[in-house]
Motif scaffolding. Sequence first.
Motif, mmCIF file in Angstrom:
data_model
loop_
_atom_site.group_PDB
_atom_site.id
_atom_site.type_symbol
_atom_site.label_atom_id
_atom_site.label_comp_id
_atom_site.label_asym_id
_atom_site.label_seq_id
_atom_site.Cartn_x
_atom_site.Cartn_y
_atom_site.Cartn_z
ATOM 1 N N GLU A 53 -8.048 22.805 14.879
ATOM 2 C CA GLU A 53 -6.689 22.758 15.397
ATOM 3 C C GLU A 53 -6.633 21.972 16.701
ATOM 4 N N GLN A 54 -7.649 22.110 17.542
ATOM 5 C CA GLN A 54 -7.693 21.369 18.792
ATOM 6 C C GLN A 54 -7.791 19.863 18.520
ATOM 7 N N ARG A 56 -6.687 18.301 15.856
ATOM 8 C CA ARG A 56 -5.416 17.814 15.329
ATOM 9 C C ARG A 56 -4.396 17.620 16.442
ATOM 10 N N SER A 57 -4.420 18.468 17.458
ATOM 11 C CA SER A 57 -3.551 18.264 18.618
ATOM 12 C C SER A 57 -3.945 17.009 19.378
ATOM 13 N N GLY A 124 2.972 17.303 11.993
ATOM 14 C CA GLY A 124 2.096 17.621 13.110
ATOM 15 C C GLY A 124 2.268 19.052 13.593
ATOM 16 N N LEU A 125 3.510 19.493 13.698
ATOM 17 C CA LEU A 125 3.766 20.884 14.088
ATOM 18 C C LEU A 125 3.206 21.852 13.048
ATOM 19 N N TRP A 129 -0.194 21.090 15.929
ATOM 20 C CA TRP A 129 0.115 20.338 17.146
ATOM 21 C C TRP A 129 1.311 20.965 17.847
ATOM 22 N N ARG A 130 1.288 20.998 19.175
ATOM 23 C CA ARG A 130 2.387 21.553 19.949
ATOM 24 C C ARG A 130 2.660 20.681 21.170
ATOM 25 N N GLU A 132 3.082 20.883 24.786
ATOM 26 C CA GLU A 132 2.787 21.833 25.856
ATOM 27 C C GLU A 132 3.440 21.439 27.174
ATOM 28 N N ARG A 213 -0.887 11.973 25.435
ATOM 29 C CA ARG A 213 -1.579 13.265 25.490
ATOM 30 C C ARG A 213 -1.278 13.988 26.796
ATOM 31 N N ASN A 218 -1.329 17.747 25.727
ATOM 32 C CA ASN A 218 -2.346 18.009 24.708
ATOM 33 C C ASN A 218 -3.771 17.855 25.206
#
Length: 260
Positions: A53-54, A56-57, A124-125, A129-130, A132, A213, A218
Amino acid sequence: MSTLAYDGTAMLGRQLRRVRNNAGLLILTQTMPITMLLFFGYVFGSALAMPGEQYRSFLVPGLLVATAANGIMTGMFQAAQAVHRGVTDRLRTLPISRAAVPLGQSVADVMVTAAGMVPFLLVGLAVGWRVEGSVPQAVGAVALLLLFRFATTWIGIFLGLLTRSEEAAGQLGGATFVLPLLSNAYIPTEGLPGWLRTVAEWNPISAVTTALRDLFGNAPVPEGAAWPVAHPIAGSLLWCAVLLAVFAPLAVRRYARGEG
């Protein structure tokens, strides 16, 4: 309204109709980034030290910028196609500003890119992905991304007018796939050999990717990086300004000259 603005708006409408009538190419260009996100995020990402997950972000901003860099390929192909089919020669006979046609093409390309970002960001969400950072930072990231797309499209338009061949533009455009690979779009540059890291970090894609990023929250700006990556927002704006200052006049001059 100035002549350039009026003529550019007319050419923008023409270009958008052209895109609408070529729905197959539009769908392909919009779904390719999503395919790459799923492939890189779940297959290639498993080979890296980052958790899935990290990674992909980390990957989503990189793919956004890689897609923006594809403005070189699309701009080149569309310009070369118009020249090859005689459309450019017919447009050149009209009493309009010489900058209107390439300007209309580049603005239309940015608008199509902006629309194509929506499904990509939704996917992406869905994969983790978020955003932040703050809302103004996120808006700034999107604006910077579209500015970079605008700049790369002018590169493509110039090259397309230069090659004057759909086949040559397609082959040369395919070579632009290498550009994101020589950047931090897909992997961090910290582990690269010294000379290769320098090349990657002076790639405009790396500066824009790092800026996204940072603005999206991110990933932090890497330490010890080359100046464009260590100061990503300033570096990105400078790269965009340089690319536009060089290639926009070249594209307009080439369009005005024709075969000469």
